[in-house]
Scaffold this motif. Structure first.
Motif, PDB file in Angstrom:
ATOM      1  N   ALA A 128       0.835  -1.206   0.000  1.00 55.26           N
ATOM      2  CA  ALA A 128       0.000   0.000   0.000  1.00 55.26           C
ATOM      3  C   ALA A 128       0.870   1.256   0.000  1.00 55.26           C
ATOM      4  CB  ALA A 128      -0.929  -0.019   1.212  1.00 55.26           C
ATOM      5  N   CYS A 129       1.930   1.264   0.804  1.00 52.18           N
ATOM      6  CA  CYS A 129       2.795   2.447   0.871  1.00 52.18           C
ATOM      7  C   CYS A 129       3.490   2.710  -0.461  1.00 52.18           C
ATOM      8  CB  CYS A 129       3.838   2.267   1.977  1.00 52.18           C
ATOM      9  SG  CYS A 129       3.182   2.417   3.654  1.00 52.18           S
ATOM     10  N   GLU A 142       0.548  12.419   3.758  1.00 48.76           N
ATOM     11  CA  GLU A 142      -0.766  11.993   3.269  1.00 48.76           C
ATOM     12  C   GLU A 142      -0.944  10.487   3.415  1.00 48.76           C
ATOM     13  OE1 GLU A 142      -1.634  15.274  -0.258  1.00 48.76           O
ATOM     14  OE2 GLU A 142      -0.285  13.587  -0.652  1.00 48.76           O
ATOM     15  N   ILE A 143       0.107   9.708   3.124  1.00 50.19           N
ATOM     16  CA  ILE A 143       0.021   8.258   3.275  1.00 50.19           C
ATOM     17  C   ILE A 143      -0.157   7.897   4.743  1.00 50.19           C
ATOM     18  CG2 ILE A 143       1.227   6.063   2.929  1.00 50.19           C
ATOM     19  CD1 ILE A 143       2.721   7.440   0.596  1.00 50.19           C
ATOM     20  N   ALA A 144       0.580   8.574   5.598  1.00 49.90           N
ATOM     21  CA  ALA A 144       0.460   8.304   7.037  1.00 49.90           C
ATOM     22  C   ALA A 144      -0.965   8.543   7.522  1.00 49.90           C
ATOM     23  CB  ALA A 144       1.440   9.181   7.814  1.00 49.90           C
ATOM     24  N   GLU A 145      -1.582   9.615   7.030  1.00 49.76           N
ATOM     25  CA  GLU A 145      -2.963   9.892   7.429  1.00 49.76           C
ATOM     26  C   GLU A 145      -3.921   8.816   6.916  1.00 49.76           C
ATOM     27  OE1 GLU A 145      -6.337  13.436   7.067  1.00 49.76           O
ATOM     28  OE2 GLU A 145      -4.323  13.735   6.260  1.00 49.76           O
ATOM     29  N   GLY A 191       7.260   8.608   9.579  1.00 53.25           N
ATOM     30  CA  GLY A 191       8.460   7.790   9.744  1.00 53.25           C
ATOM     31  C   GLY A 191       8.198   6.320   9.470  1.00 53.25           C
ATOM     32  N   ALA A 192       7.038   5.825   9.922  1.00 50.52           N
ATOM     33  CA  ALA A 192       6.690   4.425   9.666  1.00 50.52           C
ATOM     34  C   ALA A 192       6.472   4.186   8.181  1.00 50.52           C
ATOM     35  CB  ALA A 192       5.444   4.048  10.458  1.00 50.52           C
TER      36      ALA A 192
END
Length: 343
Positions: free
Chosen positions: A140-141, A154-157, A164-165
């Motif tokens: 997905a990332c 935006e991906i983190a949200e 960082g992850a």
């Protein structure tokens, strides 16, 4: 003394109003639908699984939208979030893989707010199905960053984690993809295989013959013969629109609508092999202009009944423009799309 059971009052559900509301919703999403399908396609690996994920995403999105007070500012990002969660939930339920939690120790790389230093591997154009070697969250990332150009924030949200992850997942994922592209070893999931990957379907015995018999019935416009190929409780599903169960509904519904005397188009069926599976393509031309060149207007797949040479389910992809484009286009055939809804 006995008390007679009272019959509950029937619930008045206005099916027409519900269909119209759903149609309005689908039409409103048409501008972003291709991008969401493209995302689903990269996650799942097959055209059929991608469409299934897209349809489940749309169902959940309609429910979510109906319960929201605030407007949805970024519709594409909202749908991608729904699709991601739906896909991960499906993997969890199937026990196909243990999903890494972004909060695990070592999963986070510091994010100093600088531009992402990792180099894109041009995954969309160069890697294709190699994407399927990645574990779910890394996949997905990488898709969101390298295919859709979403920022780390935006991906983190979208994935309910930290930038960082996400950076750490991108680093691992790109390393795996680089090794796969170079022909090196690829880390496997706990079950020893890439999770969520598309697989070539194993067709049951009799599937090709049953498919050809249905195509022959279509071409002879023999509705009785069409219906006789189904189980008594067999189903047809016009994906994303309507389903029919049993011979009478099938006869008076999709078969009469398509092959009855009042149909405005002429249809011809042909059997093709696509991605390891036999499917029917329906070619269409106007009845009042039969000299018009025919084009592919529908893709159909069937599921056989267990132990019986009969159809358990027939799936029509008439209102799935991305499937039509991928299958007919992939076979090098002319095609048309039909919007997203009957109603």
């Amino acid at each position: 003394m006995s008390v007679a059971a009272t019959k509950p009052e029937p619930v008045n559900i206005q099916a027409g109003e519900l269909r119209q509301a759903r149609r309005n919703f689908l039409v409103a999403l048409e501008p972003v639908r291709p991008a969401v399908y493209r995302y689903c396609r990269r996650l799942t690996g097959t055209v059929w699984d991608a469409e299934d994920l897209l349809q489940e995403t749309l169902v959940k999105a309609l429910s979510d939208a109906s319960q929201r007070h605030e407007p949805i500012s970024n519709v594409e990002a909202w749908l991608i979030r729904v699709a991601t969660n739906t896909w991960l939930d499906t993997l969890r339920r199937s026990d196909r893989t243990a999903l890494q939690d972004f909060s695990e120790p070592g999963a986070d790389m510091p994010d100093d707010g600088a531009a992402d230093p990792l180099t894109s591997l041009e995954v969309e154009s160069a890697l294709g199905h190699l994407m399927l070697v990645l574990p779910p969250r890394e996949r997905a990332c990488v898709v969101l960053k390298d295919v859709f150009n979403y920022s780390l924030a935006e991906i983190a949200e979208l994935l309910d984690t930290t930038a960082g992850a996400v950076k750490s997942a991108l680093h691992r994922g790109r390393g795996t993809l680089a090794a796969a592209r170079a022909g090196g070893s690829v880390p496997a999931d706990d079950d020893g295989a890439a999770s969520g990957s598309g697989t070539t379907p194993t067709q049951p015995e009799g599937h090709p013959e049953l498919l050809r018999r249905l195509a022959d019935a279509f071409n002879s416009y023999d509705i009785d013969a069409m219906v006789s190929l189904f189980l008594t409780g067999g189903r047809t599903v016009v994906i994303g629109n309507v389903s029919e169960t049993g011979h009478e509904e099938i006869r008076t519904g999709s078969m009469t609508h398509t092959f009855g005397p009042d149909a405005a188009e002429l249809y011809r069926a042909s059997v093709h092999r696509y991605d390891g599976e036999d499917v029917i393509l329906l070619w269409e031309r106007p009845k009042d202009a039969p000299e018009t060149p025919e084009v592919v207007a529908d893709v159909l797949r069937l599921s056989c009944a267990l132990g019986e040479p009969l159809i358990a389910e027939l799936r029509w992809y008439f209102f799935c423009p991305e499937v039509l484009a991928e299958v007919a286009g992939g076979l090098g055939l002319p095609f048309k799309t039909n919007g997203v809804s009957y109603f």
